[in-house]
Design a protein around this motif. Structure first.
Motif, PDB file in Angstrom:
ATOM      1  N   LYS A 281      31.180  71.325 154.749  1.00  0.00           N
ATOM      2  CA  LYS A 281      30.673  70.571 153.195  1.00  0.00           C
ATOM      3  C   LYS A 281      29.868  69.548 153.550  1.00  0.00           C
ATOM      4  O   LYS A 281      28.714  69.420 152.832  1.00  0.00           O
ATOM      5  CB  LYS A 281      31.931  70.058 152.385  1.00  0.00           C
ATOM      6  N   LEU A 282      30.174  68.663 154.592  1.00  0.00           N
ATOM      7  CA  LEU A 282      29.273  67.634 154.788  1.00  0.00           C
ATOM      8  C   LEU A 282      28.072  67.909 155.352  1.00  0.00           C
ATOM      9  O   LEU A 282      26.888  67.723 154.766  1.00  0.00           O
ATOM     10  CB  LEU A 282      30.005  66.759 156.121  1.00  0.00           C
ATOM     11  N   ASP A 283      28.010  69.087 156.081  1.00  0.00           N
ATOM     12  CA  ASP A 283      26.735  69.630 156.637  1.00  0.00           C
ATOM     13  C   ASP A 283      25.684  69.933 155.388  1.00  0.00           C
ATOM     14  O   ASP A 283      24.516  69.657 155.360  1.00  0.00           O
ATOM     15  CB  ASP A 283      26.952  70.865 157.712  1.00  0.00           C
TER      16      ASP A 283
ATOM     17  N   ILE B 155      30.616  59.385 151.745  1.00  0.00           N
ATOM     18  CA  ILE B 155      31.487  58.664 152.708  1.00  0.00           C
ATOM     19  C   ILE B 155      32.780  58.334 152.262  1.00  0.00           C
ATOM     20  O   ILE B 155      33.774  58.442 152.977  1.00  0.00           O
ATOM     21  CB  ILE B 155      30.732  57.502 153.416  1.00  0.00           C
ATOM     22  N   LEU B 156      32.889  58.119 150.918  1.00  0.00           N
ATOM     23  CA  LEU B 156      34.312  57.754 150.333  1.00  0.00           C
ATOM     24  C   LEU B 156      34.967  58.938 150.582  1.00  0.00           C
ATOM     25  O   LEU B 156      36.229  58.807 150.799  1.00  0.00           O
ATOM     26  CB  LEU B 156      34.208  57.212 148.953  1.00  0.00           C
ATOM     27  N   ALA B 157      34.356  60.125 150.195  1.00  0.00           N
ATOM     28  CA  ALA B 157      35.226  61.543 149.971  1.00  0.00           C
ATOM     29  C   ALA B 157      35.624  61.651 151.604  1.00  0.00           C
ATOM     30  O   ALA B 157      36.814  62.258 151.754  1.00  0.00           O
ATOM     31  CB  ALA B 157      34.372  62.341 149.469  1.00  0.00           C
ATOM     32  N   LEU B 158      34.729  61.546 152.612  1.00  0.00           N
ATOM     33  CA  LEU B 158      35.147  61.943 153.924  1.00  0.00           C
ATOM     34  C   LEU B 158      36.255  60.925 154.378  1.00  0.00           C
ATOM     35  O   LEU B 158      37.198  61.464 155.108  1.00  0.00           O
ATOM     36  CB  LEU B 158      33.858  61.766 154.753  1.00  0.00           C
ATOM     37  N   ASP B 159      36.133  59.742 153.955  1.00  0.00           N
ATOM     38  CA  ASP B 159      37.368  58.629 154.366  1.00  0.00           C
ATOM     39  C   ASP B 159      38.668  59.171 153.846  1.00  0.00           C
ATOM     40  O   ASP B 159      39.654  58.793 154.354  1.00  0.00           O
ATOM     41  CB  ASP B 159      36.671  57.466 153.750  1.00  0.00           C
ATOM     42  N   ARG B 160      38.762  59.768 152.700  1.00  0.00           N
ATOM     43  CA  ARG B 160      40.109  60.268 152.089  1.00  0.00           C
ATOM     44  C   ARG B 160      40.611  61.582 152.805  1.00  0.00           C
ATOM     45  O   ARG B 160      41.962  61.861 152.525  1.00  0.00           O
ATOM     46  CB  ARG B 160      39.832  60.710 150.636  1.00  0.00           C
ATOM     47  N   VAL B 161      39.832  62.194 153.774  1.00  0.00           N
ATOM     48  CA  VAL B 161      40.343  63.346 154.425  1.00  0.00           C
ATOM     49  C   VAL B 161      40.200  63.492 155.867  1.00  0.00           C
ATOM     50  O   VAL B 161      40.119  64.362 156.526  1.00  0.00           O
ATOM     51  CB  VAL B 161      39.714  64.736 153.844  1.00  0.00           C
ATOM     52  N   ASP B 162      40.011  62.204 156.385  1.00  0.00           N
ATOM     53  CA  ASP B 162      39.808  61.934 157.763  1.00  0.00           C
ATOM     54  C   ASP B 162      41.130  62.143 158.567  1.00  0.00           C
ATOM     55  O   ASP B 162      42.273  62.109 157.991  1.00  0.00           O
ATOM     56  CB  ASP B 162      39.210  60.825 158.088  1.00  0.00           C
ATOM     57  N   ASN B 163      41.000  62.162 159.974  1.00  0.00           N
ATOM     58  CA  ASN B 163      42.004  62.527 161.049  1.00  0.00           C
ATOM     59  C   ASN B 163      41.956  61.286 161.793  1.00  0.00           C
ATOM     60  O   ASN B 163      41.971  61.108 163.102  1.00  0.00           O
ATOM     61  CB  ASN B 163      41.759  63.837 161.721  1.00  0.00           C
ATOM     62  N   THR B 164      42.076  59.945 161.234  1.00  0.00           N
ATOM     63  CA  THR B 164      41.843  58.859 162.376  1.00  0.00           C
ATOM     64  C   THR B 164      42.778  57.780 161.841  1.00  0.00           C
ATOM     65  O   THR B 164      43.570  57.791 160.851  1.00  0.00           O
ATOM     66  CB  THR B 164      40.610  58.214 162.068  1.00  0.00           C
ATOM     67  N   LEU B 165      42.930  56.746 162.614  1.00  0.00           N
ATOM     68  CA  LEU B 165      43.698  55.524 162.290  1.00  0.00           C
ATOM     69  C   LEU B 165      42.664  54.367 161.713  1.00  0.00           C
ATOM     70  O   LEU B 165      43.084  53.265 161.672  1.00  0.00           O
ATOM     71  CB  LEU B 165      44.526  55.000 163.575  1.00  0.00           C
ATOM     72  N   GLY B 166      41.746  54.874 161.141  1.00  0.00           N
ATOM     73  CA  GLY B 166      40.881  53.861 160.541  1.00  0.00           C
ATOM     74  C   GLY B 166      39.695  53.332 161.386  1.00  0.00           C
ATOM     75  O   GLY B 166      38.879  52.620 160.943  1.00  0.00           O
TER      76      GLY B 166
END
Ligand SMILES: C[S@@+](CC[C@H](N)C(=O)[O-])C[C@H]1O[C@@H](n2cnc3c(N)ncnc32)[C@H](O)[C@@H]1O
Length: 375
Positions: free
Chosen positions: A134-136, A160-171
């Motif tokens: 989707k990002l692409d 970016i806000l939408a991606l931040d809500r589904v990320d696989n990171t510790l921030g």
């Protein structure tokens, strides 16, 4: 005094001052009433939480950060003069894009297998492929639409806000989790950011803070400084936050420039420590024997033309605290110090005393120094 804090919106950001907003606004209000008062300057805007809070509290804001993503967020939030709902058709259009395999998926998308490292290249990934596809599609469409500057910033901020809500990171994006986070399974969905109609002529800058100082008007009332502070322990340089590397992906999404990448986290080449270091992130001592980061803060306070400076400082080590204390004593008149236990969200007001330096061995404290610069 603690005052009502306006709602702000941002990505997860190391060092975000969300919890300190009531204190920053209270210190500001003590000397600067709000609507109609001279402008305020946020020199290291980062997530833009503080700039947003200033603007929503009625101040005219000069917001600056060296990071491009910060400029994009500030452009969306501080320069918008339209009804937020006018952006809904654009956001709906972007959400309706057909997912495609592109550059972001190739580098940052992982398969929905139990172990993230089961990916083709054996690397952990910050998003599941369904979301990078989707990002692409969405990022290419944002460029193709030829939007005006603010609308484009709103679209990228929403993405970016939408991606931040589904990320696989510790921030941050210098490493990714080895087991998919539960939120990474959600479908990314863009929303209109929490915008408002700005009445004031805010100004957004994207410069080194010393350059930004040259461009400010004469009548800045308050400068708020929240520099990165490198490490305050000479022996622990690897633990320091490097903003250019922590958030390299947001820079790439803003630029959509498909940069050369390196390392396991696939960072942009220009986010490497040798290319993207900030003088405020420098942990070594300079020729004068002082910490280079503290020398930079000294220069910053000296060169700031504002009536007041509010300086943020996080505890964690004696060395920089001692030197910072000398700088604060030399270049300004301290009116107030607030010490905030950010784990418990408790505040202690302190009389001006050098004693705060002794306490900085204790972790988890944030300090706000209110300094009178002129008069
Ligand atoms: C501690 S963060 C600021 C956090 C911000 N107050 C917030 O609430 O999100 C420090 C910021 O300084 C920025 N920065 C580092 N060096 C800089 C420089 N020389 N000039 C301007 N900004 C710089 C980084 O990009 C980072 O966003």
């Amino acid at each position: 005094m603690i005052i009502q804090t306006p709602h702000t919106q941002a990505i997860k950001y190391s060092g975000s001052k969300l919890r300190l907003l009531p204190h920053i606004l209270a210190l500001t209000k003590n000397v600067c009433a709000g609507p109609g008062s001279p402008p305020v300057f946020d020199g290291f805007s980062g997530s833009t939480r503080v700039s947003q809070a200033f603007a929503k509290a009625g101040y005219t804001v000069y917001a600056n950060d060296i990071a491009l993503y910060s400029k994009i967020f500030n452009t969306a939030f501080l320069l918008n003069t339209r009804e937020p709902k006018t952006y809904q058709p654009l956001i709906d259009h972007l959400n309706s894009m057909e997912p495609v395999d592109g550059w972001f998926t190739e580098n940052y998308g992982g398969d929905d297998l139990h172990k993230v490292s089961n990916n083709d290249d054996g690397l952990k990934k910050p998003w599941q492929k369904k979301n990078t596809r989707k990002l692409d599609a969405i990022r290419e469409e944002i460029d193709a639409l030829n939007l005006d500057e603010v609308t484009k910033a709103v679209a990228i901020t929403s993405l970016i806000l939408a991606l931040d809500r589904v990320d696989n990171t510790l921030g941050h994006f210098v490493s990714y989790l080895s087991e998919w986070s539960s939120r990474s399974y959600n479908d990314m969905k863009l929303e209109v950011p929490g915008l408002w109609i700005n009445q004031n002529q805010n100004v957004v800058m994207n410069s080194d803070v010393f350059e930004a100082l040259q461009k400010l008007p004469e009548n800045i009332k308050i400068a708020y400084y929240d520099p990165p502070y490198g490490s305050n322990n000479e022996k622990m340089p690897p633990s320091r936050v490097r903003y250019a590397s922590y958030y390299h992906i947001w820079t790439t999404i803003c630029l959509n420039d498909k940069p050369v990448l390196f390392g396991k986290a696939k960072r942009r080449a220009d986010s490497s420590d040798t290319m993207a270091g900030s003088v405020f992130e420098e942990f070594r001592r300079g020729a004068s024997g002082k910490f280079i980061a503290i020398e930079a803060i000294e220069k910053l306070i000296r060169e700031t033309r504002a009536d007041y400076i509010i300086l943020s400082y996080s505890s964690g080590g004696r060395a920089t605290a001692d030197e910072l204390n000398d700088v604060l004593n030399a270049y300004g008149h301290i009116i107030e110090i607030r010490k905030i236990d950010y784990k418990r969200n408790v505040m202690a007001a302190m009389k001006w005393t050098n004693d705060w330096v002794k306490e900085t061995k204790e972790k988890n404290f944030e300090y706000l120094f209110m300094i009178e610069k002129r008069g």
